[in-house]
Design a protein around this motif. Structure first.
Motif, PDB file in Angstrom:
ATOM      1  N   CYS A   1      37.489 -50.848   7.083  1.00  0.00           N
ATOM      2  CA  CYS A   1      36.478 -50.785   5.987  1.00  0.00           C
ATOM      3  C   CYS A   1      37.449 -50.873   4.638  1.00  0.00           C
ATOM      4  O   CYS A   1      38.165 -49.999   4.299  1.00  0.00           O
ATOM      5  CB  CYS A   1      35.569 -49.503   6.251  1.00  0.00           C
TER       6      CYS A   1
ATOM      7  N   CYS B   1      29.669 -49.081   8.199  1.00  0.00           N
ATOM      8  CA  CYS B   1      30.841 -48.045   8.389  1.00  0.00           C
ATOM      9  C   CYS B   1      30.079 -46.815   8.624  1.00  0.00           C
ATOM     10  O   CYS B   1      29.280 -46.319   7.904  1.00  0.00           O
ATOM     11  CB  CYS B   1      31.797 -47.931   7.197  1.00  0.00           C
TER      12      CYS B   1
ATOM     13  N   HIS C   1      31.254 -43.825   8.052  1.00  0.00           N
ATOM     14  CA  HIS C   1      31.526 -42.982   6.854  1.00  0.00           C
ATOM     15  C   HIS C   1      30.602 -42.962   5.987  1.00  0.00           C
ATOM     16  O   HIS C   1      29.649 -42.207   5.968  1.00  0.00           O
ATOM     17  CB  HIS C   1      33.120 -43.185   6.322  1.00  0.00           C
ATOM     18  N   VAL C   2      30.447 -43.941   5.039  1.00  0.00           N
ATOM     19  CA  VAL C   2      29.398 -43.910   3.789  1.00  0.00           C
ATOM     20  C   VAL C   2      28.885 -45.434   3.861  1.00  0.00           C
ATOM     21  O   VAL C   2      28.370 -45.682   2.718  1.00  0.00           O
ATOM     22  CB  VAL C   2      29.664 -43.398   2.608  1.00  0.00           C
ATOM     23  N   ALA C   3      28.759 -45.773   4.972  1.00  0.00           N
ATOM     24  CA  ALA C   3      27.741 -46.922   5.154  1.00  0.00           C
ATOM     25  C   ALA C   3      28.199 -48.485   4.669  1.00  0.00           C
ATOM     26  O   ALA C   3      27.738 -49.386   4.831  1.00  0.00           O
ATOM     27  CB  ALA C   3      26.545 -46.853   4.706  1.00  0.00           C
ATOM     28  N   ASN C   4      29.422 -48.541   4.008  1.00  0.00           N
ATOM     29  CA  ASN C   4      30.112 -49.725   3.688  1.00  0.00           C
ATOM     30  C   ASN C   4      30.064 -50.774   4.582  1.00  0.00           C
ATOM     31  O   ASN C   4      30.140 -50.525   5.852  1.00  0.00           O
ATOM     32  CB  ASN C   4      31.476 -49.540   3.015  1.00  0.00           C
TER      33      ASN C   4
ATOM     34  N   TYR D   1      36.418 -49.446   1.815  1.00  0.00           N
ATOM     35  CA  TYR D   1      36.210 -48.361   0.995  1.00  0.00           C
ATOM     36  C   TYR D   1      37.495 -47.270   1.179  1.00  0.00           C
ATOM     37  O   TYR D   1      37.943 -46.743   0.263  1.00  0.00           O
ATOM     38  CB  TYR D   1      34.857 -47.717   1.113  1.00  0.00           C
ATOM     39  N   HIS D   2      37.418 -46.670   2.274  1.00  0.00           N
ATOM     40  CA  HIS D   2      38.513 -45.731   2.776  1.00  0.00           C
ATOM     41  C   HIS D   2      39.365 -45.987   3.834  1.00  0.00           C
ATOM     42  O   HIS D   2      40.076 -45.108   4.192  1.00  0.00           O
ATOM     43  CB  HIS D   2      37.822 -44.289   2.883  1.00  0.00           C
ATOM     44  N   GLY D   3      39.341 -47.202   4.218  1.00  0.00           N
ATOM     45  CA  GLY D   3      40.291 -47.746   5.268  1.00  0.00           C
ATOM     46  C   GLY D   3      40.043 -47.473   6.844  1.00  0.00           C
ATOM     47  O   GLY D   3      40.925 -47.504   7.365  1.00  0.00           O
ATOM     48  N   TRP D   4      38.604 -46.716   7.162  1.00  0.00           N
ATOM     49  CA  TRP D   4      38.490 -46.732   8.561  1.00  0.00           C
ATOM     50  C   TRP D   4      38.716 -48.054   8.946  1.00  0.00           C
ATOM     51  O   TRP D   4      38.274 -48.923   8.653  1.00  0.00           O
ATOM     52  CB  TRP D   4      37.229 -45.746   8.645  1.00  0.00           C
TER      53      TRP D   4
HETATM   54 FE1  FES Z   1      33.945 -46.896   5.242  1.00  0.00          FE
HETATM   55 FE2  FES Z   1      34.534 -44.955   3.695  1.00  0.00          FE
HETATM   56  S1  FES Z   1      32.670 -46.017   3.671  1.00  0.00           S
HETATM   57  S2  FES Z   1      35.632 -45.756   5.369  1.00  0.00           S
END
Ligand code: FES
Length: 422
Positions: free
Chosen positions: A105, A85, A87-90, A107-110
């Motif tokens: 994703c 991801c 955002h922060v790599a999930n 973690y935060h739904g992107w």
């Molecule tokens: Fe994927 Fe935040 S790590 S949306």
């Protein structure tokens, strides 16, 4: 000898024409340099188009140590996406395979499309007019190369043209696919995963080592009533050859041996046209009786394609990296399109050979894991690889040795040296 980070000259010295330095199989710094200089700077096999037949299909793969997703987009195109991801790599994809409209994703739904495009961001107002819209897309390798369903990728754009890299490996893919009446593979039989506690290069050496079967597989060979002449320079496999196909690729080529008797299915235990009537009829209808006979005599290839694909006659193997001292051997039985009876037989034969209770791969794994244990002994420092060098010949630009010679193994090391020292 330990490897310093400025190791170009050292790699030139650590791979000699007739020996390699044992540290190449065990030094953690070598493993890191291999990732940078081989896995992320040359073509690597990813997967097969038939694993994602429909728009929306996906399957997780690896690219060196990097997690990737092979997808079929809504436009029908195949994509390779880094599973990270922005955002922060999930990991945006956790399932091994499946069918989806998008990857969300956890973690935060992107949410990302099957081509990697960032489709939506929850609580959209916080992003204003979204100046980073393009950057939010999932990353992709620099290049994708495809041939008859086999998908390769390169993280670097500074690599040879894909077909130039594939070189004579193309002939092996043709030899395999042409056995299908439709000319296609359908790799849908599932994958065996063998965690092998050895360096990946020890594992791959065994794939084109025609020296060991008479020892390691003696019990299996006696079970099926076959002998293996380890010298392979006089009678049993008089005309079979091990070849350096260039670009690090190599093979064990049985075809001239099979041509002596001109019998079909010498490559499949118990295989005969009487037992595979439907398949043979379809193949003859597709390519004509003469061409079908030639294909059934020649059989599938036994070819290693640098650095991570092995066509093991009746199965496909992919080498997945884990660490300097471990890799996973991923195997799936070859399934040819429009060849149901052949496919069923091959599924059983592959399980018998390399399944959890199989008679070949377990023995091979024991050997390569013992090699890794032996590397803990610091002397001797060099591993001698010179079998057959004095009797190699070059025909039509291809270096050939007898079946038990080191020709294909040295083909790998030659390409390895070239990349590691570049
Ligand atoms: Fe994927 Fe935040 S790590 S949306």
């Amino acid at each position: 000898m330990s490897i310093t980070h400025d190791a170009v000259r050292q790699y030139e010295e650590l791979v000699q024409p007739d020996r390699i330095h044992a540290s190449l199989h065990s030094d953690p710094q070598v493993f890191l340099d291999e990732l940078e200089r081989i896995w992320y700077r040359s073509w690597v096999y990813i997967g097969h188009e038939s694993e994602v037949p429909e728009p929306g299909d996906y399957v997780r793969k690896k690219f060196g140590l990097q997690p990737v997703i092979l997808t079929r987009g809504t436009d029908g195109e195949v994509h390779v996406l880094l599973n990270k991801c922005t955002h922060v790599a999930n990991l945006v994809c956790h399932e091994e395979r499946g069918h989806t409209k998008a990857f969300r994703c956890p973690y935060h739904g992107w949410t990302f499309g099957l081509d990697g495009t960032c489709l939506s961001l929850p609580f959209r107002k916080a992003y204003g007019d979204d100046p980073h819209k393009e950057e939010r897309a999932l990353a992709k390798p620099a290049l994708i190369g495809r041939y008859r369903g086999f998908v390769f990728a390169s993280m670097s754009a500074d690599v040879p043209d894909f077909m130039e890299y594939l070189g004579r490996g193309k002939d092996a893919i043709d030899q395999l696919c042409d056995l299908s009446p439709a000319g296609e593979l359908v790799l849908t039989a599932g994958w065996l995963r063998h965690l092998t506690r050895s360096n990946w290069k020890i594992g791959l050496e065994g794939l084109v080592d025609g020296y060991h079967p008479g020892f390691v597989h003696r019990s299996m060979l006696s079970t099926v009533g076959t002998e293996y002449n380890i010298d392979a320079s006089d009678t049993t496999y008089e005309l079979a050859r091990v070849r350096d196909l260039g670009n690090g690729h190599g093979d064990l080529d049985w075809r001239d041996q099979y041509h002596i008797t001109d019998e079909e299915f010498q490559w499949m235990t118990g295989g005969t046209r009487e037992k595979l009537l439907s398949y043979v009829a379809k193949l003859e209808e597709a390519v004509g009786p003469e061409r079908a006979h030639q294909l059934l005599v020649d059989g599938p290839p036994h070819t290693y394609i640098f650095p991570n694909l092995f066509i093991g006659e009746l199965f496909i193997m992919v080498l997945d990296l884990v660490s300097p001292s471990a890799h996973v051997q991923m195997e799936t039985p070859v399934q040819w399109k429009d060849a149901e009876d052949l496919n069923l037989r091959n599924m059983h034969q592959t399980h018998a050979a390399i399944g959890p209770a199989g008679m070949i791969l377990a023995d091979d794994s024991a050997m390569v894991e013992r090699n890794q244990q032996g590397l803990n002994a610091l002397k001797p420092e060099w591993l001698v690889r010179d079998r057959g060098a004095a009797r190699e010949e070059v025909i039509d630009g291809v270096k050939r040795g007898y079946m038990s010679d080191d020709t294909a193994i040295l083909a790998f090391w030659s390409r390895y040296r070239q990349l590691m020292a570049s």
